[in-house]
Design a protein around this motif. Structure first.
Motif, PDB file in Angstrom:
ATOM      1  N   LYS A  33       0.820  -1.212   0.000  1.00  0.00           N
ATOM      2  CA  LYS A  33       0.000   0.000   0.000  1.00  0.00           C
ATOM      3  C   LYS A  33       0.853   1.262   0.000  1.00  0.00           C
ATOM      4  CE  LYS A  33      -3.586   2.156   2.926  1.00  0.00           C
ATOM      5  NZ  LYS A  33      -4.324   2.016   4.216  1.00  0.00           N
ATOM      6  N   LEU A  34       2.123   1.138   0.392  1.00  0.00           N
ATOM      7  CA  LEU A  34       3.051   2.265   0.539  1.00  0.00           C
ATOM      8  C   LEU A  34       2.552   3.258   1.589  1.00  0.00           C
ATOM      9  CD1 LEU A  34       4.273   2.997  -3.112  1.00  0.00           C
ATOM     10  CD2 LEU A  34       5.361   1.604  -1.335  1.00  0.00           C
ATOM     11  N   THR A  35       2.413   2.769   2.816  1.00  0.00           N
ATOM     12  CA  THR A  35       2.128   3.662   3.933  1.00  0.00           C
ATOM     13  C   THR A  35       3.420   4.386   4.316  1.00  0.00           C
ATOM     14  OG1 THR A  35       2.577   1.900   5.524  1.00  0.00           O
ATOM     15  CG2 THR A  35       0.297   2.172   4.801  1.00  0.00           C
ATOM     16  N   TYR A  36       3.426   5.089   5.449  1.00  0.00           N
ATOM     17  CA  TYR A  36       4.565   5.912   5.828  1.00  0.00           C
ATOM     18  C   TYR A  36       5.887   5.134   5.892  1.00  0.00           C
ATOM     19  CZ  TYR A  36       4.510   3.810  10.493  1.00  0.00           C
ATOM     20  OH  TYR A  36       4.597   2.919  11.538  1.00  0.00           O
ATOM     21  N   ALA A  37       5.837   3.847   6.267  1.00  0.00           N
ATOM     22  CA  ALA A  37       7.072   3.074   6.448  1.00  0.00           C
ATOM     23  C   ALA A  37       7.486   2.319   5.186  1.00  0.00           C
ATOM     24  CB  ALA A  37       6.926   2.095   7.610  1.00  0.00           C
ATOM     25  N   GLY A  38       6.662   2.333   4.164  1.00  0.00           N
ATOM     26  CA  GLY A  38       6.997   1.654   2.917  1.00  0.00           C
ATOM     27  C   GLY A  38       7.748   2.585   1.988  1.00  0.00           C
ATOM     28  N   ASN A  39       8.798   2.083   1.379  1.00  0.00           N
ATOM     29  CA  ASN A  39       9.635   2.939   0.539  1.00  0.00           C
ATOM     30  C   ASN A  39      10.220   2.105  -0.595  1.00  0.00           C
ATOM     31  OD1 ASN A  39      11.372   4.772  -0.581  1.00  0.00           O
ATOM     32  ND2 ASN A  39      12.491   5.214   1.297  1.00  0.00           N
ATOM     33  N   LEU A  40       9.861   2.443  -1.824  1.00  0.00           N
ATOM     34  CA  LEU A  40      10.371   1.691  -2.972  1.00  0.00           C
ATOM     35  C   LEU A  40      11.863   1.907  -3.192  1.00  0.00           C
ATOM     36  CD1 LEU A  40       7.428   2.114  -5.516  1.00  0.00           C
ATOM     37  CD2 LEU A  40       7.988   0.121  -4.108  1.00  0.00           C
ATOM     38  N   GLU A  41      12.441   2.942  -2.567  1.00  0.00           N
ATOM     39  CA  GLU A  41      13.887   3.122  -2.665  1.00  0.00           C
ATOM     40  C   GLU A  41      14.630   1.946  -2.030  1.00  0.00           C
ATOM     41  OE1 GLU A  41      15.587   6.930  -1.612  1.00  0.00           O
ATOM     42  OE2 GLU A  41      13.689   7.930  -2.014  1.00  0.00           O
ATOM     43  N   SER A  42      13.971   1.253  -1.117  1.00  0.00           N
ATOM     44  CA  SER A  42      14.590   0.086  -0.487  1.00  0.00           C
ATOM     45  C   SER A  42      14.744  -1.068  -1.474  1.00  0.00           C
ATOM     46  CB  SER A  42      13.750  -0.374   0.715  1.00  0.00           C
ATOM     47  OG  SER A  42      13.576   0.672   1.644  1.00  0.00           O
ATOM     48  N   LEU A  43      14.112  -0.945  -2.645  1.00  0.00           N
ATOM     49  CA  LEU A  43      14.141  -2.007  -3.648  1.00  0.00           C
ATOM     50  C   LEU A  43      14.814  -1.561  -4.939  1.00  0.00           C
ATOM     51  CD1 LEU A  43      10.509  -3.154  -2.926  1.00  0.00           C
ATOM     52  CD2 LEU A  43      12.552  -4.533  -2.522  1.00  0.00           C
ATOM     53  N   ALA A  44      15.589  -0.488  -4.856  1.00  0.00           N
ATOM     54  CA  ALA A  44      16.247   0.048  -6.051  1.00  0.00           C
ATOM     55  C   ALA A  44      17.151  -0.981  -6.719  1.00  0.00           C
ATOM     56  CB  ALA A  44      17.046   1.299  -5.687  1.00  0.00           C
ATOM     57  N   VAL A  46      16.713  -4.099  -7.136  1.00  0.00           N
ATOM     58  CA  VAL A  46      16.011  -5.158  -7.873  1.00  0.00           C
ATOM     59  C   VAL A  46      14.930  -4.610  -8.799  1.00  0.00           C
ATOM     60  CG1 VAL A  46      16.442  -6.790  -6.004  1.00  0.00           C
ATOM     61  CG2 VAL A  46      14.260  -5.558  -6.066  1.00  0.00           C
ATOM     62  N   ASP A  47      14.715  -3.322  -8.769  1.00  0.00           N
ATOM     63  CA  ASP A  47      13.574  -2.718  -9.463  1.00  0.00           C
ATOM     64  C   ASP A  47      13.557  -3.025 -10.957  1.00  0.00           C
ATOM     65  OD1 ASP A  47      11.232  -0.918  -9.490  1.00  0.00           O
ATOM     66  OD2 ASP A  47      12.532   0.340 -10.714  1.00  0.00           O
ATOM     67  N   ALA A  48      14.715  -3.088 -11.575  1.00  0.00           N
ATOM     68  CA  ALA A  48      14.775  -3.296 -13.021  1.00  0.00           C
ATOM     69  C   ALA A  48      14.782  -4.770 -13.412  1.00  0.00           C
ATOM     70  CB  ALA A  48      16.020  -2.612 -13.595  1.00  0.00           C
ATOM     71  N   ASN A  49      14.795  -5.654 -12.440  1.00  0.00           N
ATOM     72  CA  ASN A  49      14.850  -7.084 -12.732  1.00  0.00           C
ATOM     73  C   ASN A  49      13.523  -7.565 -13.312  1.00  0.00           C
ATOM     74  OD1 ASN A  49      14.815 -10.096 -12.203  1.00  0.00           O
ATOM     75  ND2 ASN A  49      16.850  -9.596 -11.428  1.00  0.00           N
ATOM     76  N   THR A  50      13.587  -8.341 -14.361  1.00  0.00           N
ATOM     77  CA  THR A  50      12.357  -8.799 -15.027  1.00  0.00           C
ATOM     78  C   THR A  50      11.559  -9.777 -14.172  1.00  0.00           C
ATOM     79  OG1 THR A  50      13.619 -10.551 -16.134  1.00  0.00           O
ATOM     80  CG2 THR A  50      13.327  -8.472 -17.327  1.00  0.00           C
ATOM     81  N   ARG A  51      12.180 -10.333 -13.116  1.00  0.00           N
ATOM     82  CA  ARG A  51      11.465 -11.262 -12.226  1.00  0.00           C
ATOM     83  C   ARG A  51      10.782 -10.528 -11.073  1.00  0.00           C
ATOM     84  NH1 ARG A  51      14.816 -14.067  -9.484  1.00  0.00           N
ATOM     85  NH2 ARG A  51      16.781 -13.227 -10.258  1.00  0.00           N
ATOM     86  N   TYR A  52      10.832  -9.208 -11.088  1.00  0.00           N
ATOM     87  CA  TYR A  52      10.220  -8.409 -10.007  1.00  0.00           C
ATOM     88  C   TYR A  52       9.094  -7.547 -10.569  1.00  0.00           C
ATOM     89  CZ  TYR A  52       9.564  -4.612  -6.662  1.00  0.00           C
ATOM     90  OH  TYR A  52       9.017  -3.694  -5.807  1.00  0.00           O
ATOM     91  N   THR A  53       7.937  -7.561  -9.883  1.00  0.00           N
ATOM     92  CA  THR A  53       6.787  -6.743 -10.261  1.00  0.00           C
ATOM     93  C   THR A  53       6.217  -6.076  -9.021  1.00  0.00           C
ATOM     94  OG1 THR A  53       6.225  -8.313 -12.020  1.00  0.00           O
ATOM     95  CG2 THR A  53       4.515  -6.730 -11.370  1.00  0.00           C
ATOM     96  N   PHE A  54       5.843  -4.807  -9.147  1.00  0.00           N
ATOM     97  CA  PHE A  54       5.238  -4.090  -8.016  1.00  0.00           C
ATOM     98  C   PHE A  54       3.780  -3.778  -8.312  1.00  0.00           C
ATOM     99  CE2 PHE A  54       4.079   0.066  -6.103  1.00  0.00           C
ATOM    100  CZ  PHE A  54       4.010  -0.363  -4.787  1.00  0.00           C
ATOM    101  N   GLU A  55       2.935  -4.022  -7.310  1.00  0.00           N
ATOM    102  CA  GLU A  55       1.515  -3.659  -7.377  1.00  0.00           C
ATOM    103  C   GLU A  55       1.169  -2.826  -6.150  1.00  0.00           C
ATOM    104  OE1 GLU A  55      -0.862  -4.151  -9.523  1.00  0.00           O
ATOM    105  OE2 GLU A  55      -0.421  -5.928 -10.742  1.00  0.00           O
TER     106      GLU A  55
END
Length: 356
Positions: A33-44, A46-55
């Motif tokens: 949900k990306l609440t206050y403690a969620g941060n996509l920078e923590s996944l930088a 792996v972000d471009a990996n084709t085996r990773y998807t974000f919803e």
């Protein structure tokens, strides 16, 4: 495998996602949900990996969950999405009831209806792995006095539940729901209960990152009560390895306790951080001079400690980091990633005291 990870942008969840993408050939669907403690920078990394998807999806949203299951067709679920800070649960328990209880129920039902429609082979391989906390067990130590020749107890997988805070009560409730879905519907669930995690990418409301950042800024280092509360500390990357072991090798219907074998008083933790900072970022006086004692948290449990022998015996897992090596790595990470720390707070939280 294709693994759906809820809460994958959070502290433990992002460690799990990074571990899977970087160390296996499995794919990950990160539902957060990306609440206050969620941060996509923590996944930088792996972000471009084709085996990773974000919803970006709230686990309380059944319609969106159904869409995610239909679109991605996962082979397993690792459920980490949760509100997790005790102090916040004291100040505002409703978010904890909604996410941890209603959210877990909604996810269970969406996953169960998805599972029912699988073919028999896929159905037999499917796992719903619910990640919980040792705080559901309550307090191992009530007295201020401990005799030196007394062996202190540990939490085992059969320890009765006795949660003390709105947070731990909400997690206990979610654990019960997961086990009930196994017994009532035959839904293939596994539960793990872990001790206190620490390491990189930890939101600075929690003790270790808060102390590191406050120390560097010359702010007080708050110690609740006398600082004699005891926790078993588990390095987050060790935990991520353990969780992957459980979802791939664990037995349906089992509970596994995951701990770091590192019992420390809170005061000792803070003092150790100060010693590390004294060596890495020296200043005229010791950082320990910033330690300040503040009013204790209401209903504060005095001791948690995990017996992780079942993980070792049945799944051949042991923590790789000692508290000393893990804590030094953690301090060094925060020193090298000040920009991440600033972004994750983003004006919504300034390390103020909550839960008074």
């Amino acid at each position: 495998m294709k693994i759906l990870v809820t809460g994958g942008a959070g502290f433990i969840g992002s460690a799990v996602v990074r571990h899977i993408i970087e160390n296996t050939q499995d794919s990950v669907i990160n539902v957060d949900k990306l609440t206050y403690a969620g941060n996509l920078e923590s996944l930088a990394s792996v972000d471009a990996n084709t085996r990773y998807t974000f919803e970006k999806v709230d686990i309380c949203d059944r319609i969106e969950l159904d869409r995610v299951f239909a679109t991605h067709k996962p082979d397993a679920i690792m459920h980490l999405a949760a509100e997790s800070h005790v102090d916040r649960s004291i100040t505002g328990p409703s978010d904890f009831i909604q996410t941890n209880i209603v959210g877990t129920y909604t996810l269970l039902e969406a996953a169960r209806h998805y599972w029912i429609q699988m073919d028999s082979a896929a159905k037999s391989r499917f796992r719903f792995h619910h990640i919980s906390t040792d705080e559901v067990y309550g307090d191992l130590l009530h007295s201020d006095e401990v005799l030196p020749d007394v062996t202190l107890p540990l939490f085992t997988e059969s320890t009765p539940y006795a949660p003390s805070s709105p947070y731990s009560a909400s997690k206990a409730s979610s654990d019960h729901l997961v086990r009930a879905w196994l017994r009532t519907y035959g839904f293939p669930t596994i539960v793990t209960n872990c001790s206190n995690n620490y390491g990189p990418y930890h939101f600075p409301e929690k003790l270790i990152p808060l102390v590191i950042l406050n120390a560097l800024e010359g702010k007080p280092l708050p110690i609740y009560g006398k600082g004699d509360q005891i926790r078993d500390w588990l390095y987050v990357e060790d935990h991520a390895r353990a969780l992957y072991k459980v979802v791939t090798e664990g037995q349906i219907g089992e509970t596994y306790n995951i701990g770091g074998h590192n019992e420390k008083q809170n005061l000792e933790v803070v003092q150790t951080i100060c010693t590390i900072l004294d060596a890495l970022v020296p200043k005229a006086s010791s950082y320990a001079e910033q330690i300040t004692y503040v009013t204790d948290r209401p209903g504060h449990d005095r001791r948690y400690a995990i017996d992780a022998s079942k993980m070792s015996r049945e799944l051949n897992w042991q923590p790789q980091e000692t508290f000393e090596t893990g804590l030094r790595k953690t301090v060094e990470w925060y020193l090298a990633n000040q920009e991440w720390c600033q972004h994750v707070q983003d004006g919504t939280y300034q390390r103020e005291r909550l839960g008074i």
